[in-house]
Write an enzyme that holds these catalytic residues in place. Sequence first.
Site, PDB file in Angstrom:
ATOM      1  NE  ARG A   1      -4.339  -1.607   1.865  1.00 11.98           N
ATOM      2  CZ  ARG A   1      -5.279  -1.909   2.766  1.00 11.98           C
ATOM      3  NH1 ARG A   1      -5.102  -1.571   4.034  1.00 11.98           N
ATOM      4  NH2 ARG A   1      -6.383  -2.534   2.403  1.00 11.98           N
TER       5      ARG A   1
ATOM      6  CE  LYS B   1     -19.414 -18.502   9.177  1.00 10.52           C
ATOM      7  NZ  LYS B   1     -19.680 -17.701  10.385  1.00 10.52           N
TER       8      LYS B   1
ATOM      9  N   GLY C   1     -12.225  -4.761   2.266  1.00  9.34           N
ATOM     10  CA  GLY C   1     -13.656  -4.481   2.412  1.00  9.34           C
ATOM     11  C   GLY C   1     -14.216  -3.626   1.288  1.00  9.34           C
TER      12      GLY C   1
ATOM     13  N   GLY D   1      -8.446  -9.257   1.006  1.00 12.15           N
ATOM     14  CA  GLY D   1      -7.243  -9.637   1.754  1.00 12.15           C
ATOM     15  C   GLY D   1      -6.802 -11.078   1.541  1.00 12.15           C
TER      16      GLY D   1
HETATM   17  C1  3PG Z   1      -8.468  -1.821   5.183  1.00 15.00           C
HETATM   18  O1  3PG Z   1      -7.416  -2.133   5.746  1.00 15.00           O
HETATM   19  O2  3PG Z   1      -9.230  -2.647   4.657  1.00 15.00           O
HETATM   20  C2  3PG Z   1      -8.816  -0.367   5.064  1.00 15.00           C
HETATM   21  O3  3PG Z   1      -7.740   0.410   5.443  1.00 15.00           O
HETATM   22  C3  3PG Z   1     -10.051  -0.045   5.863  1.00 15.00           C
HETATM   23  O4  3PG Z   1      -9.851  -0.295   7.226  1.00 15.00           O
HETATM   24  P1  3PG Z   1     -11.109  -0.452   8.186  1.00 15.00           P
HETATM   25  O5  3PG Z   1     -11.755  -1.764   7.820  1.00 15.00           O
HETATM   26  O6  3PG Z   1     -10.583  -0.432   9.583  1.00 15.00           O
HETATM   27  O7  3PG Z   1     -12.045   0.678   7.900  1.00 15.00           O
HETATM   28 MG    MG Z   2     -11.275  -3.799   6.656  1.00 20.23          MG
END
Ligand code: 3PG
Ligand code: MG
Length: 395
Positions: A36, A197, A377, A354
Amino acid sequence: MAFKTIDDVDMAGKVVLVRVDLNVPVEGGVVTDTTRIDKIVPTVKDILGKGGKPVLMAHFGRPKGKPVPEMSLRVVLPALEAALGRPVAFAEDCIGAPAKRAVAAMAAGDVALLENTRFHAGEEENDPAMAAGLAALGQVYVNDAFSAAHRAHASTEGVAKLLPSAAGRLMEEELKALNAALGHPERPVVAVVGGAKVSTKLDLLGNLIGKVNHLVIGGGMANTFLFAQGIEVGKSLAERDMAETARGILEKARAGGCEIHLPVDAVVAREFRAGAASEVVDVRACPVDAMILDAGPATVVALGAVFEACRTLIWNGPLGAFEIAPFDAATNAAAAKVAELTKAGRIISVAGGGDTVAALNKAGVAGDFTFISTAGGAFLEWMEGKVLPGVAALG
Ligand code: 3PG
Ligand code: MG
């Protein structure tokens, strides 16, 4: 969606507030994956090239609105300085006097980093006062944090409305790739969705069914779909109470012309541990005392044929328990096939999330995909068809 980029905004002599995602893994005070950080370098360099003064702001962890020393962004400074090849000034707070002092001390060519925005409750509350405190520091706002764009926070959303705003290079790249994969893709399109899931991916499956030609379902969620069709899955992870929902998804896909691909064979074992004794069985022949831990070789061959017939592929979620051998075999083989087709110019491949990126890195083929998102996310929410507030605010 139309938005400005760094090319469209005058930055000469101006302080440019840049929202980046520095939420990187750290172990023992050292950043263990700089992806990142490396990915924001073009944005910072282009702002410097236009005579702007980049002031970076980001969150780190989830300190819940108060200063938590272990979640100070100071920890990323060495990695950030190494990536940029220059020193970076650090402000002890992201708003107020410390931030103003750090910005005032900047000369042309300088870069500064502000302390964790989530040390203030106003960040996650998207408090207008917090957004105003950030906006007061500069004259231009650039958002380069696609991976945090699913959060409507002061630094991702509120501040965008107070300053002339533009997308950074990474944000541009992410949006371009995702648009090529699901917005206006070359067809046929195949989506590969894995993970444990069904219940966490209902919106995603619902959205994809209406958009892709082929949907490959793998991982634990495939067991739920098999079970829903009356196939015994023994001791496998499966959400048996989701059978009705799974049948609804299959029905909707059939009606909408989206072909769903489930495993035809499976790797089963009695224990879930590295190197556990395993065997390949037809998916209809899982022993009552065994668990399905990966897709089998016939499934991999069948998926290869689907990939070969497609022009675009989007991938989220591993096909098996990829963390432990030998249950990573199907994920590795399928990923290698995608890499090969991508290198041959036959498919556009985009992956995110991830676990997915970890699996592709482990398979050693991440670099051969057309695009790997930095988002977890945010990538999921985007695959669900949701509007990301941080992106919308740039429009
Ligand atoms: C992540 O690592 O997915 C982003 O930086 C968002 O982080 P968060 O889920 O804590 O908002
Ligand atoms: Mg996250």
